[in-house]
Write a protein that holds these residues in place. Structure first.
Motif, PDB file in Angstrom:
ATOM      1  N   THR A  14      15.044  57.556  -5.324  1.00 21.85           N
ATOM      2  CA  THR A  14      13.770  58.251  -5.146  1.00 21.85           C
ATOM      3  C   THR A  14      13.974  59.469  -4.264  1.00 21.85           C
ATOM      4  O   THR A  14      14.972  59.598  -3.553  1.00 21.85           O
ATOM      5  CB  THR A  14      12.728  57.322  -4.495  1.00 21.85           C
ATOM      6  N   ASP A  15      13.015  60.343  -4.318  1.00 23.26           N
ATOM      7  CA  ASP A  15      13.064  61.556  -3.507  1.00 23.26           C
ATOM      8  C   ASP A  15      12.237  61.426  -2.234  1.00 23.26           C
ATOM      9  O   ASP A  15      11.923  62.412  -1.576  1.00 23.26           O
ATOM     10  CB  ASP A  15      12.561  62.749  -4.313  1.00 23.26           C
ATOM     11  N   ASP A  16      11.862  60.198  -1.875  1.00 25.53           N
ATOM     12  CA  ASP A  16      11.082  59.975  -0.658  1.00 25.53           C
ATOM     13  C   ASP A  16      11.945  60.263   0.566  1.00 25.53           C
ATOM     14  O   ASP A  16      13.127  59.909   0.607  1.00 25.53           O
ATOM     15  CB  ASP A  16      10.582  58.532  -0.578  1.00 25.53           C
ATOM     16  N   PRO A  17      11.359  60.905   1.579  1.00 29.26           N
ATOM     17  CA  PRO A  17      12.143  61.172   2.794  1.00 29.26           C
ATOM     18  C   PRO A  17      12.447  59.879   3.547  1.00 29.26           C
ATOM     19  O   PRO A  17      11.686  58.914   3.487  1.00 29.26           O
ATOM     20  CB  PRO A  17      11.244  62.082   3.623  1.00 29.26           C
ATOM     21  N   ILE A  18      13.549  59.868   4.225  1.00 30.77           N
ATOM     22  CA  ILE A  18      13.954  58.712   5.019  1.00 30.77           C
ATOM     23  C   ILE A  18      13.173  58.746   6.327  1.00 30.77           C
ATOM     24  O   ILE A  18      13.193  59.748   7.037  1.00 30.77           O
ATOM     25  CB  ILE A  18      15.463  58.738   5.302  1.00 30.77           C
ATOM     26  N   PRO A  19      12.445  57.661   6.653  1.00 28.03           N
ATOM     27  CA  PRO A  19      11.698  57.668   7.915  1.00 28.03           C
ATOM     28  C   PRO A  19      12.667  57.639   9.105  1.00 28.03           C
ATOM     29  O   PRO A  19      13.615  56.866   9.128  1.00 28.03           O
ATOM     30  CB  PRO A  19      10.857  56.402   7.851  1.00 28.03           C
ATOM     31  N   LEU A  20      12.412  58.491  10.059  1.00 28.03           N
ATOM     32  CA  LEU A  20      13.249  58.573  11.249  1.00 28.03           C
ATOM     33  C   LEU A  20      12.543  57.908  12.416  1.00 28.03           C
ATOM     34  O   LEU A  20      11.327  58.000  12.559  1.00 28.03           O
ATOM     35  CB  LEU A  20      13.556  60.026  11.593  1.00 28.03           C
ATOM     36  N   LYS A  21      13.305  57.241  13.236  1.00 26.43           N
ATOM     37  CA  LYS A  21      12.755  56.636  14.441  1.00 26.43           C
ATOM     38  C   LYS A  21      12.561  57.724  15.492  1.00 26.43           C
ATOM     39  O   LYS A  21      13.423  58.593  15.642  1.00 26.43           O
ATOM     40  CB  LYS A  21      13.692  55.569  14.986  1.00 26.43           C
ATOM     41  N   PRO A  22      11.446  57.697  16.219  1.00 31.73           N
ATOM     42  CA  PRO A  22      11.271  58.700  17.277  1.00 31.73           C
ATOM     43  C   PRO A  22      12.300  58.486  18.377  1.00 31.73           C
ATOM     44  O   PRO A  22      12.646  57.359  18.718  1.00 31.73           O
ATOM     45  CB  PRO A  22       9.852  58.467  17.791  1.00 31.73           C
ATOM     46  N   ARG A  23      12.789  59.570  18.876  1.00 31.49           N
ATOM     47  CA  ARG A  23      13.776  59.516  19.957  1.00 31.49           C
ATOM     48  C   ARG A  23      13.104  59.170  21.255  1.00 31.49           C
ATOM     49  O   ARG A  23      12.024  59.659  21.571  1.00 31.49           O
ATOM     50  CB  ARG A  23      14.429  60.879  20.147  1.00 31.49           C
ATOM     51  N   LYS A  24      13.753  58.339  22.019  1.00 32.17           N
ATOM     52  CA  LYS A  24      13.272  58.062  23.361  1.00 32.17           C
ATOM     53  C   LYS A  24      13.966  59.045  24.293  1.00 32.17           C
ATOM     54  O   LYS A  24      15.181  59.020  24.443  1.00 32.17           O
ATOM     55  CB  LYS A  24      13.612  56.631  23.780  1.00 32.17           C
TER      56      LYS A  24
END
Length: 70
Positions: A2-12
């Motif tokens: 799929t062309d869905d973006p990969i969810p990124l975890k917010p940086r601490k």
């Protein structure tokens, strides 16, 4: 695939010690040690930290008597 973006975890973001810049210690947060905490307390007690004010305004931000300009 799929062309869905990969969810990124917010940086601490780790804030550095405001006195020396080292990483903070859990027992002395936000400082890295009790020494840096004591240095900061000493600066407060010696009035090294100050808020700039002008003579034209008082604590409430209002124009002080006699401080009016034409």
């Amino acid at each position: 695939m799929t062309d869905d973006p990969i969810p990124l975890k917010p940086r601490k973001s780790r804030a550095a010690c405001p006195i020396c810049g080292r990483p903070p210690a859990p027992e002395a947060k936000p400082f890295c040690s009790t020494r840096c905490a004591d240095v900061d307390l000493g600066r407060w007690l010696n009035e090294s930290y100050r808020v700039p004010v002008t003579d034209e305004t008082d604590e409430d931000g209002e124009t002080a008597p006699g401080g009016e300009r034409d």
